[in-house]
Motif scaffolding. Structure first.
Motif, PDB file in Angstrom:
ATOM      1  N   GLN A   1       0.739  -1.158  -0.102  1.00 62.69           N
ATOM      2  CA  GLN A   1       0.170  -0.106   0.117  1.00 62.69           C
ATOM      3  C   GLN A   1       0.915   1.152  -0.024  1.00 62.69           C
ATOM      4  N   TYR A   2       1.988   1.128   0.271  1.00 60.83           N
ATOM      5  CA  TYR A   2       3.065   2.383   0.330  1.00 60.83           C
ATOM      6  C   TYR A   2       4.101   2.215  -0.498  1.00 60.83           C
ATOM      7  N   ALA A   3       4.471   3.354  -1.124  1.00 61.14           N
ATOM      8  CA  ALA A   3       5.535   3.544  -2.087  1.00 61.14           C
ATOM      9  C   ALA A   3       6.772   3.564  -1.207  1.00 61.14           C
ATOM     10  N   ASP A   4       6.758   4.226  -0.026  1.00 64.88           N
ATOM     11  CA  ASP A   4       8.140   4.218   0.773  1.00 64.88           C
ATOM     12  C   ASP A   4       8.610   2.774   1.118  1.00 64.88           C
ATOM     13  N   ALA A   5       7.758   1.928   1.136  1.00 65.30           N
ATOM     14  CA  ALA A   5       7.937   0.514   1.690  1.00 65.30           C
ATOM     15  C   ALA A   5       8.393  -0.543   0.409  1.00 65.30           C
ATOM     16  N   GLN A   6       8.391   0.255  -0.952  1.00 67.42           N
ATOM     17  CA  GLN A   6       8.841  -0.620  -1.920  1.00 67.42           C
ATOM     18  C   GLN A   6      10.367  -0.334  -2.257  1.00 67.42           C
ATOM     19  N   LEU A   7      11.261  -1.422  -2.050  1.00 73.00           N
ATOM     20  CA  LEU A   7      12.477  -1.363  -2.192  1.00 73.00           C
ATOM     21  C   LEU A   7      13.017  -2.043  -3.542  1.00 73.00           C
ATOM     22  N   LYS A   8      13.885  -1.142  -4.271  1.00 73.36           N
ATOM     23  CA  LYS A   8      14.541  -1.425  -5.554  1.00 73.36           C
ATOM     24  C   LYS A   8      15.893  -1.409  -5.355  1.00 73.36           C
ATOM     25  N   GLU A   9      16.575  -2.142  -6.181  1.00 68.71           N
ATOM     26  CA  GLU A   9      18.128  -2.454  -5.874  1.00 68.71           C
ATOM     27  C   GLU A   9      18.934  -1.075  -6.475  1.00 68.71           C
ATOM     28  N   ASN A  10      18.570  -0.808  -7.326  1.00 69.33           N
ATOM     29  CA  ASN A  10      19.518   0.457  -8.057  1.00 69.33           C
ATOM     30  C   ASN A  10      18.613   1.624  -8.340  1.00 69.33           C
ATOM     31  N   VAL A  11      19.196   2.873  -8.185  1.00 63.19           N
ATOM     32  CA  VAL A  11      18.712   3.903  -8.684  1.00 63.19           C
ATOM     33  C   VAL A  11      18.210   4.300  -9.954  1.00 63.19           C
ATOM     34  N   ASP A  12      18.910   3.339 -11.019  1.00 61.08           N
ATOM     35  CA  ASP A  12      18.263   3.236 -12.408  1.00 61.08           C
ATOM     36  C   ASP A  12      16.999   2.790 -12.543  1.00 61.08           C
ATOM     37  N   ASP A  13      16.591   2.187 -11.183  1.00 62.31           N
ATOM     38  CA  ASP A  13      15.149   1.541 -11.510  1.00 62.31           C
ATOM     39  C   ASP A  13      14.142   2.499 -11.272  1.00 62.31           C
ATOM     40  N   PHE A  14      14.573   3.831 -10.829  1.00 62.33           N
ATOM     41  CA  PHE A  14      13.337   4.886 -10.909  1.00 62.33           C
ATOM     42  C   PHE A  14      13.632   5.949 -12.095  1.00 62.33           C
ATOM     43  N   PRO A  15      12.558   6.533 -12.299  1.00 59.13           N
ATOM     44  CA  PRO A  15      12.732   7.743 -13.479  1.00 59.13           C
ATOM     45  C   PRO A  15      13.859   8.522 -12.966  1.00 59.13           C
ATOM     46  N   ALA A  16      14.658   9.152 -14.029  1.00 60.53           N
ATOM     47  CA  ALA A  16      15.668  10.267 -13.444  1.00 60.53           C
ATOM     48  C   ALA A  16      15.187  11.271 -12.822  1.00 60.53           C
ATOM     49  N   PRO A  17      15.752  11.832 -11.932  1.00 63.96           N
ATOM     50  CA  PRO A  17      15.478  13.026 -11.032  1.00 63.96           C
ATOM     51  C   PRO A  17      15.429  14.338 -11.855  1.00 63.96           C
ATOM     52  N   MET A  18      14.612  15.086 -11.394  1.00 66.53           N
ATOM     53  CA  MET A  18      14.517  16.543 -12.419  1.00 66.53           C
ATOM     54  C   MET A  18      15.705  17.285 -11.722  1.00 66.53           C
ATOM     55  N   LEU A  19      16.237  17.933 -12.807  1.00 71.32           N
ATOM     56  CA  LEU A  19      17.539  18.684 -12.547  1.00 71.32           C
ATOM     57  C   LEU A  19      17.247  19.749 -11.941  1.00 71.32           C
ATOM     58  N   GLY A  20      17.727  20.104 -10.834  1.00 71.57           N
ATOM     59  CA  GLY A  20      17.680  21.543 -10.097  1.00 71.57           C
ATOM     60  C   GLY A  20      16.515  21.650  -9.528  1.00 71.57           C
ATOM     61  N   ARG A  21      15.460  20.622  -9.548  1.00 72.90           N
ATOM     62  CA  ARG A  21      14.152  21.129  -9.179  1.00 72.90           C
ATOM     63  C   ARG A  21      13.926  20.751  -7.692  1.00 72.90           C
ATOM     64  N   GLY A  22      14.779  19.981  -7.031  1.00 77.03           N
ATOM     65  CA  GLY A  22      14.478  19.906  -5.366  1.00 77.03           C
ATOM     66  C   GLY A  22      14.752  21.061  -4.542  1.00 77.03           C
ATOM     67  N   PRO A  23      14.361  21.193  -3.453  1.00 77.36           N
ATOM     68  CA  PRO A  23      14.535  22.182  -2.515  1.00 77.36           C
ATOM     69  C   PRO A  23      16.086  22.778  -2.457  1.00 77.36           C
ATOM     70  N   MET A  24      16.182  24.087  -2.807  1.00 75.78           N
ATOM     71  CA  MET A  24      17.489  24.789  -2.816  1.00 75.78           C
ATOM     72  C   MET A  24      18.637  23.887  -3.912  1.00 75.78           C
ATOM     73  N   GLY A  25      17.673  23.630  -4.973  1.00 77.86           N
ATOM     74  CA  GLY A  25      18.861  23.092  -5.958  1.00 77.86           C
ATOM     75  C   GLY A  25      19.384  21.638  -5.672  1.00 77.86           C
TER      76      GLY A  25
END
Length: 676
Positions: A526-550
């Motif tokens: 039921q929870y995304a934060d409980a879904q574990l994947k092995e590699n960061v490449d298993d997720f969509p690429a992060p948005m460049l510079g869109r996080g807090p304080m870049g």
């Protein structure tokens, strides 16, 4: 009797009172090169603690003839001079000290808890040199006791009083070799039994290991025990309580190890009742088979087998039945001490260190025992972790077995229960295991959060001396807020479930012992934060510079700004809708060490590595879920505050029943496997 007397080993007085060995000098095995500083080190009985370069730059200038004391190129112990677990050579003109964790004698602990008042140090050497005995006080000040020249095959004997060690201090000895070198043949610390009486009977021990899908660790410890038969002389039975699906019996080499233990090994297969269920089984079996002690041992440790002899000798000499535990070193950095002693903060009901000077990541390869003043003060504890803990069966018969808590707080609760009944716990220096440190784990998030929250509250209800548990309820609310603003919704679900279960009372603890963990794990989907994947490449690429304080990590708000910051942050998370793109792409990626609540709170979407480094999860902000969980937390905490007194009485009155041999036997019978 004089402080020291030198005598040939063949001239012991006939008819003298029998003596018992309290502690033998031991040395590391061939596979333990990285643990040498815990057993023996080079140099004199005094020294200056090594400093980091930046500290040296600020330190007062020393005379040139003292600068060598800071050099990393000083004398070292030659590992190839170690002949066996008890014997080693000291090269001509060199000096070694046995003022180390495993070989100094913890005089203050024997002085405080046992009836021993004089100990004898017996050192057998071959060759020419000098034996020097030193001691320390609670401040760590080093004092010379006696020196003796030795030549040829000689046993040198020192009779030493324990009277001055009221608050702390150790004894130890150093060996300095002459021109031809010197060999330590063996050494031990002994005590005289009462005149005219038979030698004090050695207690019988059931050594119990609880394991869950770690058969390799478990079998390794069985091999270590089998290779040290003298440590097992008074072990009546080695019991493995196997609660996993990967069975120890099926591990390669099990039959050979079992045979080498001479019939002492027994394996019990039972359903997964957690650490408390496994260790309770060990306590139960120790009482049933007539043992004097139940020695509880974790499965994922490496044990120093000499600890068994030391703990048994200490417990046998205690003035009244006493729980005796061992310390914990870091399995991945074996010269580093991780836990030297723990108490429970009564106002917060959290584990704490007994005094502020303690360094719980002390590295003996950097600063030895003699150079570290806080290690000389005796540390009195409330409990000892069940990675290695020996409990007299007399105590078990009096106060019962473990609370049925599955995991977390079972060892601390037992220590508090024992103390309330008049039984002390001693964490004994020189007895230890190596265990994976808490730094490589994060058991406050995920499925374990349920057990942390529920069991801490149960312990508080039973033992807190303060109205409504002191700070516990307030800190529980604060923890809920931190997890929620961190988007750890699966973790928070477990914490809320724990609060609900508190109201169901102690009567249901045995009934949910085997079912609660599967129930919690079933919620992962039921929870995304409980879904574990092995590699960061298993997720969509992060948005460049869109996080807090870049994407730059932010620090903890100042204490004076914390309340206003918290109100502003929670308000934003409650009402502001996450950006649509954050649902399809994370704003950034955070390493575990950077994923603190005050940083996570600024994200709408972020990928976070877990503590073990084995995978990562995608945290995504959900204002609706946040609002419902925050409201439920407030409702449950208000109810808990209203009903605190009634619940506290209910839990306190139930302890004797739910920890009894009879109650646990019903649980064991209900979860037996293959007729065990």
């Amino acid at each position: 009797m004089s402080v020291a007397e030198k005598m040939d080993s063949t001239t012991a007085a006939p008819g003298s009172a029998q003596r018992r060995t309290l502690q033998r000098v031991i040395l590391p095995t061939d596979a333990q090169v990285d643990t040498v500083p815990l057993y023996v080190d080079a140099g004199s009985a005094s020294g200056i603690r090594l400093r980091e370069d930046d500290e040296l730059a600020r330190a007062p200038k020393l005379p040139e003839d003292k600068l060598h004391l800071f050099s990393s190129g000083g004398p070292t112990v030659h590992f190839d001079d170690i002949h066996s677990r008890r014997s080693m050579s000291i090269r001509a003109g060199e000096q070694v000290s046995y003022g180390t964790y495993f070989n100094a004698f913890p005089a203050s602990y024997w002085r405080r808890w046992t009836d021993v008042r004089t100990v004898r140090l017996e050192i057998t050497t071959s060759g020419a040199g000098t034996v020097t005995v030193s001691k320390s006080n609670a401040r760590g000040s080093i004092q010379h006791v006696e020196s003796s020249l030795v030549n040829g095959e000689t046993t040198t004997v020192f009779d030493l009083t324990l009277v001055p060690f009221g608050d702390g201090g150790w004894y130890w000895f150093d060996l300095a070799a002459g021109h031809e070198g010197l060999t330590l043949v063996e050494a031990q610390w002994t005590a005289q039994e009462a005149e005219g009486a038979e030698q004090r009977a050695h207690g019988k021990v059931t050594l119990e290991i609880t394991t869950m899908n770690k058969p390799d660790y478990c079998l390794n410890n069985a091999r270590i025990l089998a290779a040290n038969p003298d440590a097992l002389e008074n072990v009546q039975e080695i019991l493995i309580v196997d609660q996993g699906t990967k069975k120890v019996r099926d591990e390669e080499g099990f039959a050979e190890v079992s045979a080498s233990l001479g019939g002492k090994l027994r394996v019990i297969d039972q359903g997964n009742l957690g650490g408390s269920g496994g260790f309770a089984r060990g306590m139960y079996e120790a009482v049933e088979n007539g043992s004097d002690y139940a020695l509880l041992l974790d499965d994922d440790v490496v044990v120093e087998p000499e600890s068994i002899l030391r703990m048994l000798a200490f417990a046998d000499h205690c003035k009244k039945p006493t729980i005796v535990g061992g310390h914990m070193f870091d399995l991945h950095n074996r010269s580093v001490l991780h836990t030297f002693g723990e108490v429970v903060d009564p106002h917060r009901i959290v584990p704490a260190t007994p005094h502020a000077d303690m360094d719980m990541r002390h590295d003996f390869s950097v600063a030895n025992l003699r150079q570290t003043s806080w290690l000389h003060r005796r540390v009195d504890v409330d409990y000892n972790g069940w990675w290695m803990c020996m409990i007299p069966t007399a105590v078990i018969k009096d106060i019962g077995l473990s609370l049925p808590l599955f995991i977390k707080w079972d060892d601390a609760e037992y220590g508090l229960r024992a103390r309330a009944a008049g039984y002390a716990t001693v964490s004994l220096p020189g007895a230890a295991v190596w265990h994976v440190s808490w730094l490589d784990k994060d058991d406050m998030v995920g499925w374990q959060s349920y057990f942390h929250e529920r069991n801490r509250l149960i312990t508080t209800l039973i033992y807190s001396p303060y109205p409504k548990g002191g700070r516990v309820l307030r800190e529980s609310v604060q923890a809920d807020v931190k997890h929620l603003v961190s988007m750890q919704y699966f973790t928070e679900h477990g914490r809320l479930e724990a609060l609900r279960d508190i109201f169901k009372g102690p009567e249901q603890l045995h009934g949910v012992l085997a079912t609660k963990l599967p129930e919690i794990n079933a919620l992962r989907a039921q929870y995304a934060d409980a879904q574990l994947k092995e590699n960061v490449d298993d997720f969509p690429a992060p948005m460049l510079g869109r996080g807090p304080m870049g994407g730059t990590p932010m620090g903890l708000p100042l204490k004076k700004d914390l309340v206003s910051w918290g109100v502003k942050t929670v308000s934003r998370q409650l009402v502001k809708t996450p950006s649509p793109e954050s649902a399809v792409r994370p704003q950034g990626v955070l390493a575990h060490r950077d994923s603190r609540w005050f940083r996570l709170a600024h994200y709408d979407s972020v990928v976070v590595t877990n503590a073990e480094g084995t995978g990562m999860s995608w945290y995504r902000r959900d204002p609706k879920l946040l609002r419902s969980m925050l409201a439920e937390s407030a409702r449950l905490h208000l109810r808990l505050a209203r009903e605190w007194g009634e619940l506290a009485e209910r839990y306190r009155n139930s302890v004797a029943e739910i920890t009894s041999m009879e109650a646990w036997k019903k649980t064991f019978d209900a979860h037996s496997v293959d007729g065990e």
